[in-house]
Design a protein around this motif. Sequence first.
Motif: not given
Length: 113
Positions: A81-106
């Motif tokens: 677990q690491q910080s993505g910054g105040p407006n960031g997100r962290f995704l645990q590896s391995p990750f699903e591309y669906g959750e990555l795309l949701r985070a990017v869109e948000e």
Amino acid sequence: MSEGKSVLVVDGPQETARVIEAILGPRGVDVSRVRRQSANPETDSPRSSPPNLIVCHVDDNDEANVEELPGVPRVVIGTLQQSGGPNGRFLQSPFEYGELLRAVEELLELKAS
């Protein structure tokens, strides 16, 4: 999402940038990729301005911060677990591309407001 948004993928598999580009490219989002060990994300990005979002793959020993681009939201992908910054997100590896795309869109929408 509006035209002119950009995402910079730092390290990680090439497929990460390809998936983001395949989904968000048709919506006007520019996606580029750099390797941290051989590149400076600020100067080696194909765009002249900073990206709207960074997707950063990290190893256990890496730091998620890309110091050259402070204030840019990040999606950090890793095993610890690491910080993505105040407006960031962290995704645990391995990750699903669906959750990555949701985070990017948000985060791109969050950056626009």
